[in-house]
Design an enzyme around this catalytic site. Structure first.
Site, PDB file in Angstrom:
ATOM      1  N   LEU A  53      11.119   1.094   7.123  1.00 45.55           N
ATOM      2  CA  LEU A  53      10.538   1.518   5.856  1.00 45.55           C
ATOM      3  C   LEU A  53      11.248   2.812   5.449  1.00 45.55           C
ATOM      4  O   LEU A  53      11.335   3.745   6.254  1.00 45.55           O
ATOM      5  CB  LEU A  53       9.040   1.792   6.011  1.00 45.55           C
ATOM      6  CG  LEU A  53       8.418   2.240   4.692  1.00 45.55           C
ATOM      7  CD1 LEU A  53       8.220   1.062   3.766  1.00 45.55           C
ATOM      8  CD2 LEU A  53       7.129   2.988   4.911  1.00 45.55           C
ATOM      9  N   TYR A 108       0.837  -1.200   0.000  1.00 46.99           N
ATOM     10  CA  TYR A 108       0.000   0.000   0.000  1.00 46.99           C
ATOM     11  C   TYR A 108       0.869   1.246   0.000  1.00 46.99           C
ATOM     12  O   TYR A 108       2.081   1.170   0.246  1.00 46.99           O
ATOM     13  CB  TYR A 108      -0.951  -0.003   1.205  1.00 46.99           C
ATOM     14  CG  TYR A 108      -0.284   0.379   2.524  1.00 46.99           C
ATOM     15  CD1 TYR A 108       0.612  -0.483   3.154  1.00 46.99           C
ATOM     16  CD2 TYR A 108      -0.533   1.614   3.122  1.00 46.99           C
ATOM     17  CE1 TYR A 108       1.216  -0.131   4.351  1.00 46.99           C
ATOM     18  CE2 TYR A 108       0.065   1.968   4.324  1.00 46.99           C
ATOM     19  CZ  TYR A 108       0.944   1.103   4.936  1.00 46.99           C
ATOM     20  OH  TYR A 108       1.549   1.445   6.108  1.00 46.99           O
ATOM     21  N   GLU A 162      12.254   2.791  14.125  1.00 49.41           N
ATOM     22  CA  GLU A 162      11.274   3.751  13.597  1.00 49.41           C
ATOM     23  C   GLU A 162      10.020   3.672  14.444  1.00 49.41           C
ATOM     24  O   GLU A 162       9.936   2.872  15.379  1.00 49.41           O
ATOM     25  CB  GLU A 162      10.966   3.454  12.124  1.00 49.41           C
ATOM     26  CG  GLU A 162      10.337   2.096  11.888  1.00 49.41           C
ATOM     27  CD  GLU A 162      10.036   1.801  10.419  1.00 49.41           C
ATOM     28  OE1 GLU A 162       9.852   2.735   9.625  1.00 49.41           O
ATOM     29  OE2 GLU A 162       9.973   0.601  10.081  1.00 49.41           O
ATOM     30  N   LYS A 183       6.544  -2.074   2.037  1.00 45.71           N
ATOM     31  CA  LYS A 183       5.379  -1.436   2.653  1.00 45.71           C
ATOM     32  C   LYS A 183       4.159  -2.345   2.470  1.00 45.71           C
ATOM     33  O   LYS A 183       3.271  -2.071   1.658  1.00 45.71           O
ATOM     34  CB  LYS A 183       5.156  -0.053   2.036  1.00 45.71           C
ATOM     35  CG  LYS A 183       4.259   0.853   2.872  1.00 45.71           C
ATOM     36  CD  LYS A 183       4.329   2.281   2.375  1.00 45.71           C
ATOM     37  CE  LYS A 183       3.317   3.197   3.023  1.00 45.71           C
ATOM     38  NZ  LYS A 183       3.402   3.299   4.475  1.00 45.71           N
TER      39      LYS A 183
HETATM   40  N1  PDD Z   1       2.960   5.153   7.199  1.00 50.38           N
HETATM   41  N2  PDD Z   1       7.595   3.830   8.789  1.00 50.38           N
HETATM   42  C1  PDD Z   1       6.449   3.130   8.777  1.00 50.38           C
HETATM   43  C2  PDD Z   1       6.417   1.803   9.458  1.00 50.38           C
HETATM   44  C3  PDD Z   1       5.309   3.655   8.119  1.00 50.38           C
HETATM   45  O1  PDD Z   1       4.162   2.943   8.101  1.00 50.38           O
HETATM   46  C4  PDD Z   1       5.385   4.933   7.514  1.00 50.38           C
HETATM   47  C5  PDD Z   1       4.211   5.551   6.790  1.00 50.38           C
HETATM   48  C6  PDD Z   1       6.611   5.629   7.563  1.00 50.38           C
HETATM   49  C7  PDD Z   1       6.775   6.977   6.905  1.00 50.38           C
HETATM   50  O2  PDD Z   1       6.747   6.863   5.505  1.00 50.38           O
HETATM   51  P1  PDD Z   1       6.292   8.084   4.582  1.00 50.38           P
HETATM   52  O3  PDD Z   1       7.140   9.238   4.938  1.00 50.38           O
HETATM   53  O4  PDD Z   1       6.555   7.594   3.200  1.00 50.38           O
HETATM   54  O5  PDD Z   1       4.823   8.335   4.859  1.00 50.38           O
HETATM   55  C8  PDD Z   1       7.687   5.047   8.191  1.00 50.38           C
HETATM   56  C9  PDD Z   1       1.775   5.611   6.496  1.00 50.38           C
HETATM   57  C10 PDD Z   1       1.628   7.096   6.490  1.00 50.38           C
HETATM   58  C11 PDD Z   1       0.570   4.874   7.049  1.00 50.38           C
HETATM   59  O6  PDD Z   1       0.705   3.681   7.288  1.00 50.38           O
HETATM   60  O7  PDD Z   1      -0.500   5.470   7.195  1.00 50.38           O
END
Ligand code: PDD
Length: 283
Positions: free
Chosen positions: A203, A31, A179, A147
């Protein structure tokens, strides 16, 4: 609201997928959550590149519309009247529907492609005050760089944070802060920005990548090495990044104040630089 499902734009209440979709049965899919401003995606190309990498990494058939996902997203934003303010685009691709077997379904099984949009309000009030967090053991697998919709440790971690009355749960693996449950983590130690290196244990966030670019542009030195839990008490600043948080100061971890217990100057500078990037979208 209209959503996109397998080639069609349909009313949300009429969108349905078979019960044997592998996303439902196995969490077998990937996703993306992408920010949109004034009807245009922020860093759409990077999100789609990460998505393509995830599909290849999991051996999911790349859907025919991969190159059109930007257009489909922006079409959904227009159809749903979200071309003025801020919005989020949710996108999910699963290995498709097939009788349940652990091994991949027969070649030719079409992937399920789903996109939806919704209005979004950035958490500006929380940013002004700063967020609080707890640490939890990182019990996830060794491909956190993909992801996938397999998010149980993240879901359970976030629930623990909510029950503790804080914003985020921060994963710790081998004494290192990896993270957050849905965010990347940065610290400022001795004037230097530190964050876990991009590898299979985190991620690679799009926001993280942009912040690293902004740090370089703003002459903030960066070292992509882990922050260890025992160092948390001594970091000058801490912040988290994600599509839904931008740059979010963290002012308390496990009940202990970070820095002075208020958002720090480098965090603020990087957020302001980030906000200027957001301002340029669709301009
Ligand atoms: N989550 N680490 C994890 C485990 C994440 O699920 C996310 C993002 C990030 C940050 O990634 P980005 O900067 O590309 O949004 C880091 C999304 C926003 C979610 O699951 O809703």
């Amino acid at each position: 609201m209209q959503v996109y499902l397998n080639g069609n734009y349909v009313d949300r209440e009429h969108a349905s997928i078979p019960v044997d979709d592998r996303g439902f049965i196995f969490g077998d899919g990937v996703y993306e959550v992408t920010r949109a401003l004034r009807g245009h995606l922020f860093e759409g190309e990077r999100h789609f590149r990460r998505l393509g990498r995830g599909l290849r990494g999991l051996g999911i058939t790349v859907p025919a519309e991969l190159e059109q996902l930007g257009e489909i997203s922006e079409c959904l934003l227009r159809t749903n009247g979200l071309t003025k303010g801020e919005a989020l685009v949710y996108l999910q691709i699963t290995r498709g529907a097939a009788p349940r077997t652990h091994q991949y379904p027969p070649a030719g099984t079409p992937p399920t492609v789903y996109l939806s949009v919704g209005p979004f309000t950035p958490p500006h009030e929380l940013r002004a005050a700063g967020a609080r967090a707890i640490t939890i053991p990182d019990v996830r697998w060794s491909r956190c760089d993909l992801k996938t919709v397999n998010l149980l440790p993240n879901v359970m971690g976030k629930q623990r944070a909510v029950e503790a009355g804080v914003t985020e749960a921060i994963f710790v693996r081998d004494s290192a802060v990896t993270e957050g449950s849905s965010t990347n983590i940065f610290g400022v130690v001795g004037g230097e920005l530190r964050t876990y290196p991009a590898c299979n244990y985190i991620l690679g966030g799009i926001t993280r990548d942009v912040v690293l670019e902004l740090a370089a542009e703003n002459n903030v030195p960066v070292r992509t090495t882990p922050i260890f839990v025992h160092e948390l008490g001594g970091v000058d600043e801490l912040f988290l990044t994600s599509t839904t948080n931008d740059v979010m100061p963290v002012v308390e971890v496990d009940g202990h104040p970070i820095g002075g217990g208020t958002p720090g100057p480098i965090t603020r500078r990087l957020y302001e630089a980030f906000a200027r990037r957001l301002d340029r979208v669709g301009g």
